[in-house]
Design a protein around this motif. Structure first.
Motif, PDB file in Angstrom:
ATOM      1  N   ARG A 398     -17.513  16.431   9.745  1.00 44.10           N
ATOM      2  CA  ARG A 398     -16.762  17.396  10.554  1.00 44.10           C
ATOM      3  C   ARG A 398     -16.645  18.703   9.813  1.00 44.10           C
ATOM      4  O   ARG A 398     -15.845  18.854   8.900  1.00 44.10           O
ATOM      5  N   THR A 399     -17.442  19.673  10.200  1.00 43.35           N
ATOM      6  CA  THR A 399     -17.430  20.970   9.523  1.00 43.35           C
ATOM      7  C   THR A 399     -18.035  22.023  10.433  1.00 43.35           C
ATOM      8  O   THR A 399     -18.893  21.715  11.249  1.00 43.35           O
ATOM      9  N   PRO A 400     -17.586  23.284  10.278  1.00 44.21           N
ATOM     10  CA  PRO A 400     -18.197  24.352  11.084  1.00 44.21           C
ATOM     11  C   PRO A 400     -19.633  24.670  10.648  1.00 44.21           C
ATOM     12  O   PRO A 400     -20.372  25.274  11.407  1.00 44.21           O
ATOM     13  N   GLY A 401     -20.036  24.277   9.426  1.00 40.13           N
ATOM     14  CA  GLY A 401     -21.412  24.591   9.042  1.00 40.13           C
ATOM     15  C   GLY A 401     -21.740  24.189   7.621  1.00 40.13           C
ATOM     16  O   GLY A 401     -20.863  23.815   6.855  1.00 40.13           O
ATOM     17  N   ARG A 402     -23.044  24.283   7.292  1.00 40.88           N
ATOM     18  CA  ARG A 402     -23.522  23.794   6.004  1.00 40.88           C
ATOM     19  C   ARG A 402     -23.071  24.639   4.817  1.00 40.88           C
ATOM     20  O   ARG A 402     -23.112  24.208   3.675  1.00 40.88           O
ATOM     21  N   ALA A 403     -22.629  25.903   5.069  1.00 37.30           N
ATOM     22  CA  ALA A 403     -22.248  26.788   3.971  1.00 37.30           C
ATOM     23  C   ALA A 403     -20.808  26.553   3.508  1.00 37.30           C
ATOM     24  O   ALA A 403     -20.371  27.107   2.504  1.00 37.30           O
ATOM     25  N   LEU A 409     -13.483  20.596   3.035  1.00 40.38           N
ATOM     26  CA  LEU A 409     -13.686  19.439   3.918  1.00 40.38           C
ATOM     27  C   LEU A 409     -12.527  18.477   3.750  1.00 40.38           C
ATOM     28  O   LEU A 409     -11.876  18.442   2.709  1.00 40.38           O
ATOM     29  N   SER A 410     -12.294  17.656   4.764  1.00 37.08           N
ATOM     30  CA  SER A 410     -11.310  16.592   4.602  1.00 37.08           C
ATOM     31  C   SER A 410     -11.882  15.591   3.599  1.00 37.08           C
ATOM     32  O   SER A 410     -13.094  15.554   3.360  1.00 37.08           O
ATOM     33  N   GLY A 411     -10.991  14.786   2.991  1.00 40.46           N
ATOM     34  CA  GLY A 411     -11.411  13.869   1.933  1.00 40.46           C
ATOM     35  C   GLY A 411     -12.578  12.978   2.343  1.00 40.46           C
ATOM     36  O   GLY A 411     -13.555  12.822   1.617  1.00 40.46           O
ATOM     37  N   GLY A 412     -12.474  12.389   3.515  1.00 38.38           N
ATOM     38  CA  GLY A 412     -13.509  11.464   3.958  1.00 38.38           C
ATOM     39  C   GLY A 412     -14.821  12.170   4.249  1.00 38.38           C
ATOM     40  O   GLY A 412     -15.902  11.636   3.981  1.00 38.38           O
ATOM     41  N   ASN A 413     -14.735  13.367   4.786  1.00 39.47           N
ATOM     42  CA  ASN A 413     -15.967  14.108   5.079  1.00 39.47           C
ATOM     43  C   ASN A 413     -16.676  14.534   3.803  1.00 39.47           C
ATOM     44  O   ASN A 413     -17.908  14.567   3.748  1.00 39.47           O
ATOM     45  N   ALA A 414     -15.910  14.833   2.752  1.00 36.67           N
ATOM     46  CA  ALA A 414     -16.530  15.153   1.460  1.00 36.67           C
ATOM     47  C   ALA A 414     -17.300  13.937   0.951  1.00 36.67           C
ATOM     48  O   ALA A 414     -18.389  14.056   0.371  1.00 36.67           O
ATOM     49  N   GLN A 415     -16.750  12.746   1.198  1.00 38.84           N
ATOM     50  CA  GLN A 415     -17.431  11.536   0.741  1.00 38.84           C
ATOM     51  C   GLN A 415     -18.728  11.289   1.481  1.00 38.84           C
ATOM     52  O   GLN A 415     -19.680  10.755   0.922  1.00 38.84           O
ATOM     53  N   LYS A 416     -18.741  11.657   2.745  1.00 37.97           N
ATOM     54  CA  LYS A 416     -19.992  11.483   3.481  1.00 37.97           C
ATOM     55  C   LYS A 416     -21.089  12.327   2.835  1.00 37.97           C
ATOM     56  O   LYS A 416     -22.260  11.930   2.830  1.00 37.97           O
ATOM     57  N   VAL A 417     -20.713  13.483   2.288  1.00 36.03           N
ATOM     58  CA  VAL A 417     -21.705  14.337   1.638  1.00 36.03           C
ATOM     59  C   VAL A 417     -22.256  13.654   0.378  1.00 36.03           C
ATOM     60  O   VAL A 417     -23.442  13.776   0.061  1.00 36.03           O
TER      61      VAL A 417
END
Ligand SMILES: Nc1ncnc2c1ncn2[C@@H]1O[C@H](COP(=O)(O)OP(=O)(O)OP(=O)(O)O)[C@@H](O)[C@H]1O
Ligand SMILES: [Mg+2]
Length: 508
Positions: A398-403, A409-417
């Motif tokens: 969940r993010t507005p874009g790759r930059a 990012l939220s904690g879980g979304n950072a982990q997906k990265v």
């Protein structure tokens, strides 16, 4: 005091970050002397809501009342004076301070005003709070010497210590406190919470539905920044919560057992007599192409050390590790990288991603060598962007874009990265330490699908986890570690999964 006035009441709270609406018109109440569970997908707005309540984030709109009185928005000190204390998702303790020093850090003046001066007084206060919570940690210990889970308990004690400064009942906000805790520490925390319920009101953010049923009185589900359900826990079921969180019913075959590969390939990872003094004893293990081997064990069993040793994060004293017959240089992360060994470590904010760098940079960093033009070591910016975007889409980051910087990012979304950076690179061996930590129930399921895909492609996977259903559901074979040595090896074919009771006795 009037008991019908809730400890905390939010009305119409919204928060926008540019185009992103993290919260939209949220109403929420926390009854006095109760525990409210706050659940929702990664990026649903839970941490943002916690930060609005404690004043560290200024809401775009809305009102916050504590015990019926309006508290100024975006004012951390006003929130603290109203008794609000927070245990953040990412740990904020200073490693080289003692436990009692950390417990009053940033609140020294408040403690001084309350009459606590000097080391003896603060250490005594810290001891008192720790005792009251039933946490057996020495206030004089150096924080950095404690295990990760113990540091989390100190954070929690720090929040409760605030109640000693301001003459108000504490409202304690816990943002995913259990994701870093073992089962035993989770029990300590829950016992503390039950003990404190007559003196405090508590909000508990968690991705583990079992936490909600163990310790909460009410539960609120957030979805895309809005409230998507509120229940008394006595009236809720796991399936109801799952659907409110993810937006679809829980699928049968959560762990994708039917996709488990039973025809395995050659041995990819071969570990012989691995030894780390005091932590691992003579561990031998081989993992075949397409196989998922689960590593189960309690805190201190050596399971995290094993993952670190395989991937070169630490240097073992003895033994050898080979990938497809080629010996790895012990303790060399770069050698392990060259042999295509991917690693999702337990402490992701330390070893997983770089917060100030963009999603794109973090995601494509380990695979830079593949972004060349033919023989020329020139980065293809367009390809890098394309790869990043495809992973953002595939893992639903969940993010507005790759930059966007990882720290936004939220904690879980950072982990997906962290996952995506390995998946984008192509690996032969994948070592994951507690891969589900911080991920919502839907994102976990997506990760399980990806692990099955990798296995099908012939990757050898070592899955280290505290979560027994996850280990049993995903693994072809499970090894248990006890005091640094393998205590059992248990087969777990798709059609004949062992029961938890067949695994646990080998762990304790
Ligand atoms: N400082 C910021 N700048 C821009 N966007 C942000 C910022 N902080 C949070 N967001 C965005 O707000 C949304 C909600 O994030 P939040 O951290 O509240 O989610 P969460 O529910 O705590 O998720 P998780 O379970 O992953 O911790 C996300 O889309 C996130 O990217
Ligand atoms: Mg969060």
């Amino acid at each position: 005091m009037n008991t019908v006035v809730p400890a905390l009441a939010l009305s119409g709270v919204s928060k926008h970050y540019g185009q992103v609406a993290a919260l939209r018109a949220v109403d929420l109440t926390l009854a006095r002397h109760s525990v409210l569970g706050l659940v929702g997908e990664n990026g649903a707005g839970k941490s943002t809501l916690i930060s609005v309540i404690n004043g560290t984030v200024l809401p775009t709109d809305g009102e916050l009342r504590v015990n019926g009185s309006v508290v100024a928005p975006g004012a951390p000190l006003a929130a603290a004076r109203a008794g609000i204390a927070t245990v953040f998702q990412e740990q904020g303790l200073v490693a080289n301070l003692r436990v009692h020093e950390n417990m009053l850090l940033g609140r020294e003046r408040g403690f001084a005003r309350a009459g606590f001066l000097g080391t003896n007084a603060t250490a005594a206060l810290a001891r008192d709070v720790l005792n009251e919570l039933g946490i057996a940690i020495d206030p004089m210990a150096v924080t950095g010497d404690l295990a990760f889970g113990e540091r989390q308990l100190v954070e929690i004690a720090k929040a409760f210590a605030l109640g000693r400064i301001y003459p108000v009942e504490p409202i304690v906000l816990l943002d995913e406190p259990t994701s870093a805790l073992s089962d035993k520490e989770t029990q300590i925390l829950f016992n503390s919470i039950r003990r404190w319920r007559d003196k405090a009101s508590i909000v508990l953010v968690s991705h583990r539905l079992s936490d909600v049923f163990a310790v909460c009185d009410h539960v609120t589900a957030l979805k895309d920044g809005t409230v998507n359900g509120h229940w008394a826990v006595a009236d809720a079921t796991p399936d109801m919560l799952h659907e409110a969180i993810v937006g679809r019913p829980r699928s049968a075959g959560y762990y994708k057992e039917s996709e488990q590969r039973e025809d395995l390939g050659e041995i990819v990872l071969d570990i012989r007599s691995l030894t780390v003094p005091g932590q691992l004893r003579d561990v031998s293990l081989s993992v075949q192409a397409g196989e998922i081997v689960g590593v189960a064990g309690v805190l201190g069993s050596g399971k995290t050390v094993l993952g670190n040793a395989i991937t070169g994060a630490i240097r073992p004293a003895g033994g050898e590790i080979s990938i497809r017959g080629k010996r790895l240089k012990p303790g060399s992360r770069s050698d392990a990288l060259a042999a295509d060994v991917g690693f999702v470590p337990a402490e992701r904010n330390i070893a997983g991603v770089i917060g100030m760098h963009s999603i794109e940079w973090n995601l494509t960093l380990p695979s830079l060598r593949s972004f060349r033009f033919g023989r020329w070591p020139v980065l293809s910016a367009a390809r890098q962007a394309r790869v990043t975007d495809s992973w953002i889409e595939r893992l639903r980051v969940r993010t507005p874009g790759r930059a966007v910087q990882i720290r936004n990012l939220s904690g879980g979304n950072a982990q997906k990265v962290v996952f995506a950076k390995w998946l984008a690179r192509g690996i032969k061996v994948f070592v994951l330490d507690d891969p589900g930590r911080g991920l919502d129930v839907g994102a976990k399921e997506e990760i399980y699908v990806l692990l099955r895909d990798l296995a099908r492609q012939g990757v050898a996977i070592v899955l280290i986890s505290d979560n027994l259903p996850e280990i049993i559901g995903l693994s072809n074979r499970i090894i248990t570690l006890r005091s640094g040595a393998i205590s059992a090896e248990i087969n777990a074919p798709a059609h004949d999964k062992p029961a938890e009771t067949a695994v646990v006795p080998h762990m304790v």
